[in-house]
Design an enzyme around this catalytic site. Structure first.
Site, PDB file in Angstrom:
ATOM      1  CE  LYS A 180      -2.192   2.413   3.937  1.00 50.58           C
ATOM      2  NZ  LYS A 180      -1.086   3.241   4.274  1.00 50.58           N
ATOM      3  CG  ASN A 181       2.608   2.690   3.534  1.00 53.56           C
ATOM      4  OD1 ASN A 181       1.452   3.062   3.375  1.00 53.56           O
ATOM      5  ND2 ASN A 181       3.148   2.487   4.720  1.00 53.56           N
ATOM      6  NE  ARG A 192       1.923  11.790   6.519  1.00 48.82           N
ATOM      7  CZ  ARG A 192       2.189  12.932   7.134  1.00 48.82           C
ATOM      8  NH1 ARG A 192       1.217  13.629   7.665  1.00 48.82           N
ATOM      9  NH2 ARG A 192       3.408  13.363   7.223  1.00 48.82           N
ATOM     10  CG  ASP A 194      -3.189   5.319   9.939  1.00 43.00           C
ATOM     11  OD1 ASP A 194      -4.339   5.197   9.502  1.00 43.00           O
ATOM     12  OD2 ASP A 194      -2.203   4.733   9.473  1.00 43.00           O
ATOM     13  CG  ASP A 203       3.860   1.062   9.378  1.00 44.09           C
ATOM     14  OD1 ASP A 203       3.678   1.960  10.215  1.00 44.09           O
ATOM     15  OD2 ASP A 203       3.821   1.271   8.151  1.00 44.09           O
TER      16      ASP A 203
END
Ligand code: UD1
Length: 422
Positions: free
Chosen positions: A17-18, A89, A113, A303
């Site tokens: 995802k990031n 973000r 978040d 994370d």
């Protein structure tokens, strides 16, 4: 979910995802049709797609094929609104590409978040070094390049921020002259972005090191690029295997992106075997508590910190977990305590004393990773655990409940209800 099951079987990890979200933003740098593959099927990808749509791009998401194709116009728009950016973000990642290619950007300050304050000073200072002016107006960052476009510069980051490194990299590839980004972040996702930019025609030296040297070019061309696999999801499965005394083979994972995490898993008592396309974690005893300190890559990933707290909560012995990146990341400790975990926090340290067993209860996911930590804890808690605000998990773990069931967990996904967050 009902605790007690042992996770055993095989699971495949998709693109990170990031990374995928940043690659989608990087597409803005070239006119034409860019395709990003191995994109996870998560809400953030939809939101980034909508954001790019408002910037004039035509975005097609092929869910079955896990690919997103972005057709970028000759001159994209420059306005990224709050209703979309506040929801994730990564919205801030359009800032660098827009200033570089359009000469201006109005980007709402993002949300994301609830893990503590997330300033943007390093993004802004770096853009100013490249010649941009950046103002804060009505909740927006309003940035403009000088008349002849951004100009290469020496940038020293006070901290190897992932987001700032990405934004400055994406801004500098089209700047005139040479840019050096020193103390740059070295996460595998940044290496992947560098690879895509290089395929687009960017000239970047020092990829994978903390000094990136960029020779600006006049234009970039669209590409077809596959996203690097998600090391945080892979690490979550590794920790889940240890906690449940299980046997999990993770496919499409890079063990070399998880060196410290897999070493911790080994210290906790598991065997880690590297496989052709990932790794296998086997554990047949109660895990031993492990000390962890979160740091920028290649340090232990913040994370994965909630998962390691959950692991220590049921491990033999006591351990100290130190969080160096996000101050409020221990917020979810109170939720773990509802399951009976014995955790004491002081500033950015948490001391965890392992309990033989946790006890199922209703708990609340406060962010993506806290949610994953609570699911892992629920797997080893006696009786039923209900994790509310499950939509957080959907943002980072596509199909998590189905994957958990396939590995033997007793878990069902209830429909989301509206919660009062006050
Ligand atoms: C990204 C990841 C997030 C991960 C984090 C660290 C995304 C969407 N999110 O977040 O999941 O936990 O990397 O690996 O990719 N900082 C400043 N000023 C700035 C920017 C950052 O002080 O201008 C500080 C932050 O407050 C934090 C630290 O730097 O303490 C790290 O933040 P950063 O690496 O930028 O994380 P993100 O890119 O926001």
């Amino acid at each position: 979910m009902t605790g007690g099951a042992r996770l055993a079987g095989e699971v495949r990890v998709t693109g990170a995802k990031n990374c995928a979200l940043k690659l989608m933003a990087a597409a803005l740098l070239a006119e034409g049709s860019t395709t990003i593959r191995e994109v996870p099927d998560i809400l953030d990808v939809e939101i980034m797609g909508q954001l790019l749509g408002r910037l004039g791009c035509q975005v097609d998401h092929d869910r079955v094929g896990s690919a997103v194709t972005i057709k970028v116009p000759e001159v994209p728009g420059h306005q990224a609104d709050y209703d979309l950016v506040r929801r994730m973000r990564a919205g801030i990642n359009v800032l660098g590409p827009l200033v570089a290619r359009v000469g201006r950007a109005h980007v709402a300050r993002p949300g994301g978040d609830a893990i503590g304050s997330r300033p943007l000073d390093l993004h802004v200072d770096g853009l100013v070094r490249l010649g941009a002016t950046v103002e804060n107006e009505h909740g927006f960052l309003v940035a403009s390049a000088p008349p002849g476009g951004l100009v290469g510069a020496q940038i020293w980051l006070d901290f190897p921020s992932v987001g700032a490194t990405e934004n400055l990299l994406m801004a500098s590839v089209l700047a005139r002259g040479t840019t050096v980004i020193d103390n740059a972040a070295r996460e595998p996702e940044i290496i992947d972005i560098c690879r895509m930019l290089a395929d687009m025609g960017a000239q970047i030296g020092g990829v994978g090191t903390s000094t990136l040297e960029v020779q600006g070019v006049d234009r970039l061309t669209p590409v077809d690029h596959a996203t690097v696999s998600d090391r945080i999801v892979a690490g979550t499965w590794a920790i889940g295997a240890v906690m449940t005394r299980g046997d999990v083979t993770v496919h499409n994972a890079h063990a070399e992106h998880l060196e410290i995490a897999l070493d911790k898993v080994t210290q906790a008592g598991a065997e880690v075997h590297r496989t052709a396309d990932g790794f296998r974690v086997v554990c047949d005893r109660r895990p031993t508590a492990v000390d962890v300190v979160t740091l920028p890559y290649p340090g232990f990933a913040t994370d994965l910190q909630p998962m390691v707290l959950a692991l220590n909560a049921v491990a033999e012995g006591a351990a100290m977990v130190t969080e160096n990146l996000f101050e409020a990341r221990f917020m979810f400790v109170d939720e773990l305590a509802r399951l009976g975990a014995d955790i004491r926090t002081d500033g950015h340290h948490a001391v965890v004393r392992g309990r033989e067993r946790l006890s199922g209860a209703p708990v609340r996911a406060t962010d993506i990773r806290a949610g994953a930590g609570l699911i892992m804890a629920g797997l080893v808690a006696e009786g039923i655990t209900t994790v509310s605000h499950g939509y957080h998990l959907d943002r980072g773990y596509p199909g998590f409940d189905a994957q958990l069931r396939a590995l033997g967990a007793e878990i069902v996904r209830e429909p989301d209800v509206d919660y009062y967050d006050g």
